[in-house]
Design an enzyme around this catalytic site. Structure first.
Site, PDB file in Angstrom:
ATOM      1  N   ASP A  57       0.857  -1.201   0.000  1.00  0.00           N
ATOM      2  CA  ASP A  57       0.000   0.000   0.000  1.00  0.00           C
ATOM      3  C   ASP A  57       0.886   1.242   0.000  1.00  0.00           C
ATOM      4  OD1 ASP A  57      -2.156  -1.716   0.548  1.00  0.00           O
ATOM      5  OD2 ASP A  57      -2.129  -1.312   2.693  1.00  0.00           O
ATOM      6  N   MET A  88      -0.018  -0.128  13.220  1.00  0.00           N
ATOM      7  CA  MET A  88       0.103  -1.548  12.837  1.00  0.00           C
ATOM      8  C   MET A  88       0.647  -1.636  11.418  1.00  0.00           C
ATOM      9  SD  MET A  88      -1.702  -3.995  10.860  1.00  0.00           S
ATOM     10  CE  MET A  88      -3.495  -4.147  10.876  1.00  0.00           C
ATOM     11  N   LYS A 183      -9.480 -16.409   9.664  1.00  0.00           N
ATOM     12  CA  LYS A 183     -10.598 -16.250   8.711  1.00  0.00           C
ATOM     13  C   LYS A 183     -10.923 -17.639   8.172  1.00  0.00           C
ATOM     14  CE  LYS A 183     -12.159 -13.487   4.796  1.00  0.00           C
ATOM     15  NZ  LYS A 183     -11.838 -12.552   3.706  1.00  0.00           N
ATOM     16  N   ASP A 255     -17.243 -12.117   2.933  1.00  0.00           N
ATOM     17  CA  ASP A 255     -16.636 -11.154   3.863  1.00  0.00           C
ATOM     18  C   ASP A 255     -17.093  -9.739   3.499  1.00  0.00           C
ATOM     19  OD1 ASP A 255     -14.938 -10.103   5.779  1.00  0.00           O
ATOM     20  OD2 ASP A 255     -13.173 -10.162   4.483  1.00  0.00           O
ATOM     21  N   ASP A 257     -17.262  -6.810   5.405  1.00  0.00           N
ATOM     22  CA  ASP A 257     -16.465  -5.654   5.868  1.00  0.00           C
ATOM     23  C   ASP A 257     -17.287  -4.367   5.915  1.00  0.00           C
ATOM     24  OD1 ASP A 257     -14.171  -7.250   6.150  1.00  0.00           O
ATOM     25  OD2 ASP A 257     -13.427  -6.780   4.139  1.00  0.00           O
ATOM     26  N   ASP A 287     -11.362  -2.187  10.076  1.00  0.00           N
ATOM     27  CA  ASP A 287     -10.962  -2.849   8.819  1.00  0.00           C
ATOM     28  C   ASP A 287     -12.236  -3.088   8.021  1.00  0.00           C
ATOM     29  OD1 ASP A 287      -9.742  -4.113   6.778  1.00  0.00           O
ATOM     30  OD2 ASP A 287      -9.381  -5.995   7.835  1.00  0.00           O
TER      31      ASP A 287
END
Ligand code: GLT
Ligand code: MN
Ligand code: MN
Length: 386
Positions: A57, A88, A183, A255, A257, A287
């Site tokens: 990123d 983090m 997960k 998922d 999110d 997140d």
């Protein structure tokens, strides 16, 4: 109700969350790319304390050392300018085609060795940025067909990698702890370490287990139909809640999110109450990402919504815990009595006493705990009719 975020709330977002462009397996990006600097400024404007990142990123994958350095230096400058902390760091071990069979647990030894090297390089960056937590989300660590891997070998390789990387952190003297993020599936058909429970048990086998804990995510436990609250409470009890991924999710779906507090409001009430009352001092990391229907303005509505819902639930939890009717209902439910040891440590004499004790089973069978009334107070508080 004061819904102003403060640094002590320790709210954080990943660069990839507000940076999410709405791509999904069926459709292209729907939003423009936000530059990292713009993301940091936007986060600081809405009262966020920390930011997290994947190596890729922040620094262009495959870039030269000098380009990586320039990108990193710009990030550091913007952190200074905005006052955000780097809370983090993590590694992207899922996007590049080389990771299609896994990263730390790929069958190919060179892929595994490259993956470990990629983590080591980013651990150096994490240390430079002062990130105290390093997350391992093993999205590609898994299988579609169980014929393709011996799970026992895969877990040995997972352990080997974490032992090695723990050794690296210690050798370098970095002040970094690892947090595993379970997960159950997606993108792999089955992912190794699918739940909080699997991960907690696995951590106990590690060489540097004291520096490895969990980063549980609301959506991931909920996908399995498990109670996120119960998983978090057990992780806390085992002193393994190092970090937390807050978002929202409906049971049995992909998922999602979603924005924190947008779906499971009652579950989140208990979760926030637990985090706030337990003295948990780690990051509260959102997140999540905005719905695909949103433009950039909607992204910031989403981010503000996560924070607003957390703070509102924290306020509701405080009101609940100071309501005398709640204290009365809890006394009736004997909530505090569960903290009283049942028999204490074993001794021959206490065993003799216990064996000699006569319990009035009729009295015990007639006990009533009043949980309906207690839970109605929960609902009344959430609905604002208490
Ligand atoms: C990815 C995943 C998240 C993880 C991130 C850390 S990346 O978006 O869906 O749950 O926390 O690698
Ligand atoms: Mn998720
Ligand atoms: Mn996550």
């Amino acid at each position: 109700m004061d819904l102003t975020p403060r640094p002590e709330n320790r709210f954080s977002f990943g660069l990839w969350t507000v940076g999410n462009r709405g791509r999904d397996p069926f459709g292209e990006a729907v939003r423009p790319k936000l530059e990292t600097t713009e993301i940091l400024k936007g986060l600081a404007d809405i009262g966020v304390w920390g930011v997290s990142f994947h190596d890729d990123d922040l620094m262009t994958f495959g870039a030269t050392e000098s380009q990586r350095r320039a990108e990193l230096d710009e990030f550091k400058r913007t952190l200074d300018e905005t006052g955000l902390v780097c809370s983090m760091a993590t590694t992207n071990l899922f996007y590049h085609p080389i990771f299609k069979d896994g990263a730390l647990t790929s069958n190919d030894r060179d892929v595994r060795r490259y993956a470990i090297q990629k983590v080591m390089r980013n651990l150096d960056v994490a240390a430079e940025l002062g990130a105290p937590i390093y997350v391992f989300w093993g999205g590609r660590e898994g299988v579609e067909t169980a014929a393709s891997k011996d799970t026992r070998d895969a877990l040995s390789r997972y352990k080997e990698a974490l032992d090695y990387l723990g050794g690296y952190v210690k050798d370098k003297g970095y002040d970094i702890r690892f947090a595993l993020e379970p997960k159950p599936n997606e993108p792999r058909g089955d992912i190794f370490l699918p739940t909080v429970g699997h991960a907690l048990a696995f951590i106990e086998t590690l060489e540097h287990s004291e520096m490895v804990g969990l980063n549980p995510e609301v959506a991931h436990e909920t996908m399995s139909g498990l109670s996120f609250y119960q998983g978090v409470a057990q992780a806390m009890w085992q002193e393994k809640l190092f970090h937390i991924d807050l978002n929202d999710q409906r049971i049995g779906r992909f998922d999602q999110d979603f924005r924190f507090g947008s779906e499971g409001i009652k579950d989140h009430f208990f979760l926030v109450r637990l985090l706030e009352s337990s003295g948990y001092s780690g990051a509260k990391h959102f997140d999540a990402h905005a719905y695909r229907t949103e433009d950039v303005q909607g992204v910031w509505d989403f981010a503000r919504g996560c924070i607003r819902n957390y703070l509102a639930l924290a306020d509701k939890a405080r009101a609940f815990d100071t309501d005398p009717r709640v204290a009365e209902a809890m006394a009736r439910a004997k909530v505090a009595e569960l903290a009283v040891p049942s028999v204490g440590a074993y001794s021959a004499s206490s065993a003799g006493q216990l064996l000699a004790e006569n319990f009035d089973l009729d009295v015990l069978a007639d006990l009533s705990y009043g949980n309906e009334a207690l839970d109605q107070l929960v609902v009344d508080h959430i609905l604002g009719i208490a």
